[in-house]
Design an enzyme around this catalytic site. Structure first.
Site, PDB file in Angstrom:
ATOM      1  N   THR A 215      16.747   5.810  14.456  1.00 43.79           N
ATOM      2  CA  THR A 215      16.256   7.029  15.093  1.00 43.79           C
ATOM      3  C   THR A 215      17.128   7.322  16.310  1.00 43.79           C
ATOM      4  O   THR A 215      18.078   6.596  16.604  1.00 43.79           O
ATOM      5  CB  THR A 215      14.787   6.894  15.533  1.00 43.79           C
ATOM      6  OG1 THR A 215      14.731   6.092  16.729  1.00 43.79           O
ATOM      7  CG2 THR A 215      13.939   6.254  14.448  1.00 43.79           C
ATOM      8  N   CYS A 216      16.771   8.370  17.040  1.00 45.32           N
ATOM      9  CA  CYS A 216      17.579   8.740  18.194  1.00 45.32           C
ATOM     10  C   CYS A 216      17.496   7.710  19.317  1.00 45.32           C
ATOM     11  O   CYS A 216      18.362   7.682  20.193  1.00 45.32           O
ATOM     12  CB  CYS A 216      17.169  10.116  18.715  1.00 45.32           C
ATOM     13  SG  CYS A 216      15.471  10.201  19.292  1.00 45.32           S
ATOM     14  N   ASN A 217      16.484   6.846  19.314  1.00 45.89           N
ATOM     15  CA  ASN A 217      16.348   5.891  20.412  1.00 45.89           C
ATOM     16  C   ASN A 217      16.114   4.451  19.954  1.00 45.89           C
ATOM     17  O   ASN A 217      15.711   3.616  20.744  1.00 45.89           O
ATOM     18  CB  ASN A 217      15.218   6.322  21.354  1.00 45.89           C
ATOM     19  CG  ASN A 217      13.881   6.431  20.647  1.00 45.89           C
ATOM     20  OD1 ASN A 217      13.159   5.454  20.525  1.00 45.89           O
ATOM     21  ND2 ASN A 217      13.538   7.611  20.171  1.00 45.89           N
ATOM     22  N   ARG A 218      16.405   4.158  18.674  1.00 48.88           N
ATOM     23  CA  ARG A 218      16.305   2.781  18.198  1.00 48.88           C
ATOM     24  C   ARG A 218      17.123   2.595  16.921  1.00 48.88           C
ATOM     25  O   ARG A 218      17.312   3.532  16.143  1.00 48.88           O
ATOM     26  CB  ARG A 218      14.853   2.364  17.957  1.00 48.88           C
ATOM     27  CG  ARG A 218      14.196   2.987  16.751  1.00 48.88           C
ATOM     28  CD  ARG A 218      12.771   2.441  16.540  1.00 48.88           C
ATOM     29  NE  ARG A 218      11.917   2.750  17.664  1.00 48.88           N
ATOM     30  CZ  ARG A 218      11.435   1.825  18.494  1.00 48.88           C
ATOM     31  NH1 ARG A 218      11.714   0.554  18.326  1.00 48.88           N
ATOM     32  NH2 ARG A 218      10.656   2.180  19.488  1.00 48.88           N
TER      33      ARG A 218
ATOM     34  N   GLN B  48       9.811   9.009  10.168  1.00 45.08           N
ATOM     35  CA  GLN B  48      11.078   8.288  10.132  1.00 45.08           C
ATOM     36  C   GLN B  48      10.920   6.943   9.436  1.00 45.08           C
ATOM     37  O   GLN B  48      11.781   6.529   8.649  1.00 45.08           O
ATOM     38  CB  GLN B  48      11.604   8.116  11.557  1.00 45.08           C
ATOM     39  CG  GLN B  48      12.028   9.427  12.199  1.00 45.08           C
ATOM     40  CD  GLN B  48      12.161   9.336  13.714  1.00 45.08           C
ATOM     41  OE1 GLN B  48      11.524   8.493  14.354  1.00 45.08           O
ATOM     42  NE2 GLN B  48      12.963  10.201  14.290  1.00 45.08           N
TER      43      GLN B  48
ATOM     44  N   SER C 263      16.757  16.518  10.054  1.00 47.15           N
ATOM     45  CA  SER C 263      15.296  16.386  10.031  1.00 47.15           C
ATOM     46  C   SER C 263      14.687  16.593  11.415  1.00 47.15           C
ATOM     47  O   SER C 263      13.575  17.101  11.540  1.00 47.15           O
ATOM     48  CB  SER C 263      14.912  15.001   9.493  1.00 47.15           C
ATOM     49  OG  SER C 263      15.469  13.982  10.298  1.00 47.15           O
ATOM     50  N   TYR C 264      15.400  16.223  12.471  1.00 48.23           N
ATOM     51  CA  TYR C 264      14.843  16.376  13.812  1.00 48.23           C
ATOM     52  C   TYR C 264      14.849  17.828  14.267  1.00 48.23           C
ATOM     53  O   TYR C 264      14.101  18.207  15.168  1.00 48.23           O
ATOM     54  CB  TYR C 264      15.609  15.513  14.806  1.00 48.23           C
ATOM     55  CG  TYR C 264      14.743  15.042  15.943  1.00 48.23           C
ATOM     56  CD1 TYR C 264      13.760  14.080  15.729  1.00 48.23           C
ATOM     57  CD2 TYR C 264      14.857  15.582  17.215  1.00 48.23           C
ATOM     58  CE1 TYR C 264      12.943  13.657  16.751  1.00 48.23           C
ATOM     59  CE2 TYR C 264      14.039  15.158  18.245  1.00 48.23           C
ATOM     60  CZ  TYR C 264      13.081  14.204  18.004  1.00 48.23           C
ATOM     61  OH  TYR C 264      12.256  13.796  19.015  1.00 48.23           O
ATOM     62  N   ALA C 265      15.699  18.647  13.639  1.00 49.43           N
ATOM     63  CA  ALA C 265      15.735  20.065  14.002  1.00 49.43           C
ATOM     64  C   ALA C 265      14.401  20.737  13.683  1.00 49.43           C
ATOM     65  O   ALA C 265      13.912  21.582  14.429  1.00 49.43           O
ATOM     66  CB  ALA C 265      16.876  20.766  13.270  1.00 49.43           C
TER      67      ALA C 265
END
Length: 434
Positions: free
Chosen positions: A46-49, A108, A182-184
């Protein structure tokens, strides 16, 4: 074989450091799949892990941690047994998130599990723990207020963008969304909750038109640095799409610009923050500014997680009886088939019902801590040796419950289960038959 997790996350690393670690580990993705010492794995990125959940022996997990730490400023964390299971459950519940209580992580994790299934890298243990974590996350959402505020990384970034008095009026602000991953979609949903109406999307990959049609917004024909009041980037391709030079050329003559960079690998050059009129919000900015939840909310969620872990242990204890249950089913079926003059269909049905009752009783005995007692009685009843229940320590080791996480450096790994270096992997590929 036991459950392990190798984790590099926001608690110990910046977003850029996590991206470097993830890139390094991905070099070994094929090696993990063919390594016979690794029974299975699931990768969560993910964006932070960046995390890998593994079923393997302890020595193998330690060697992997040492290898993967080579790209990190300090060793990544290895958790094993019940600590690994608890970590996954807390991640799924949003308790271990950059923004505590956020819900994107559930999707996610679900996608990570689906990808592992498609690649053929899951195991029964990994499936059981992952499904239990997702089920517990649903309970946390339904039974607590942890996610009641609609907290997410995107929502927190948008809230941060309008404080202090930034003069952003969301209903009338022109917003350019850069990227269609997907985060968009999650980012667009967060904007709509704030009343944002004027949104365009741009993508260097050419996917903007399709994304715009699906979400009822407009597609931009070019990367416009002049018109938007707010730009939100979530591409994460490894290279900045917005440079400081381009921004410096675009800023004269236009008003202030707020840029939210949600990419782990920086879609916007960090030097852009130094340009007059530009406010740059990154994942590290968000980490430093996220609001805290009340102690009561966190305590309630942790209570649900603890219940979920109890359910997991009960399920695994029941499954420890599987070899014994299989042997009992086979024995009953053989006895029914060998009965002289027995009608085949009724005999088979009776055998099935009896075997089911024995199976249910075996699992109840295991959950009550009486697995060995049930095994001894079953051998007396059937007059034959039967397989012993599997040791639960193969998956979740109660003896490690109170141990601290292992921080494994490159000099402390055992020599066994060595992995090839990236160069070795490339050389092996060159030697492989076409």
């Amino acid at each position: 074989m036991r459950l392990h997790v190798l984790t590099a996350n926001h608690s110990d690393f910046t977003a850029s450091e996590i991206d470097v670690i993830a890139t390094h580990i991905e070099v070994f993705s094929d090696t993990l799949k063919i390594n016979g010492a690794i029974l299975g794995y699931i990768t969560l990125s993910t964006c932070n892990r960046f995390e890998i959940y593994l079923e393997c022996e302890q020595a193998v997990a330690q060697r992997l941690a040492a290898t993967f730490s080579q790209a990190a400023p300090h060793p990544i964390t290895l958790l094993s047994g019940p600590q690994a299971a608890r970590h996954l459950y807390e991640v799924a519940a949003g308790l271990d998130s950059l923004v505590v209580g956020e819900r994107e992580i559930v999707g996610q994790l679900r996608r990570a599990l689906a990808a592992a299934r498609a690649a053929g890298t899951t195991t029964k243990l990994l499936e059981t723990v992952s499904r239990g974590a997702l089920s517990t996350a649903r309970r946390v959402c339904a039974e607590t207020d942890l996610a009641a505020g609609g907290r997410s990384i995107a929502a927190t970034a948008l809230e941060l963008a309008r404080t202090p008095a930034s003069e952003i009026h969301w209903p009338s602000a022109n917003v350019l969304l850069v990227g269609t991953g997907s985060y968009a979609g999650a980012t667009l949903a967060a904007m709509r909750r704030l009343g944002v109406k004027n949104v365009e999307v741009w993508s260097a990959s050419g996917r903007a038109e399709a994304f715009a049609r699906r979400h009822g917004i407009a597609a931009a024909s070019a990367l416009d640095l002049v018109s938007p009041r707010v730009m939100i980037t979530c591409r994460g391709t490894g290279q900045p799409v917005i440079t400081a030079t381009a921004l410096a050329e675009a800023m004269p003559g236009r008003g202030p610009l707020t840029i939210i960079d949600l990419a782990r690998s920086h879609d916007v050059e960090p030097a852009s923050a130094e340009i007059a009129g530009v406010r740059l919000i990154t994942l590290d900015t968000i980490r430093a500014a996220v609001p805290t939840l009340t102690k009561e909310q966190v305590t309630a969620a942790k209570r649900v997680v603890a219940d979920g872990l109890d359910d997991l242990r009960a399920e695994l204890e029941g499954r420890a009886m599987d070899p014994l249950i299989t042997a009992i089913r086979t024995t009953i079926s053989e006895l029914a088939a060998a009965e002289p003059g027995a009608n085949a269909a009724p005999a088979a049905h009776f055998a099935s019902v009896l075997a089911h009752r024995y199976a249910s009783a075996a699992r109840r005995a295991a959950r009550a801590g009486r697995a060995a007692e049930f095994h001894a009685v079953a051998e007396l009843v059937f007059g034959a040796p039967l397989p012993r229940p599997r040791a639960l320590t193969d998956a979740l080791d109660t003896a490690s419950e109170n141990r601290q996480p292992s921080f494994v450096g490159t000099n402390s790994a055992p020599a066994s289960a060595a992995l090839p270096t990236p160069a070795d992997k490339l050389n092996h590929t060159e030697r492989s038959p076409q």
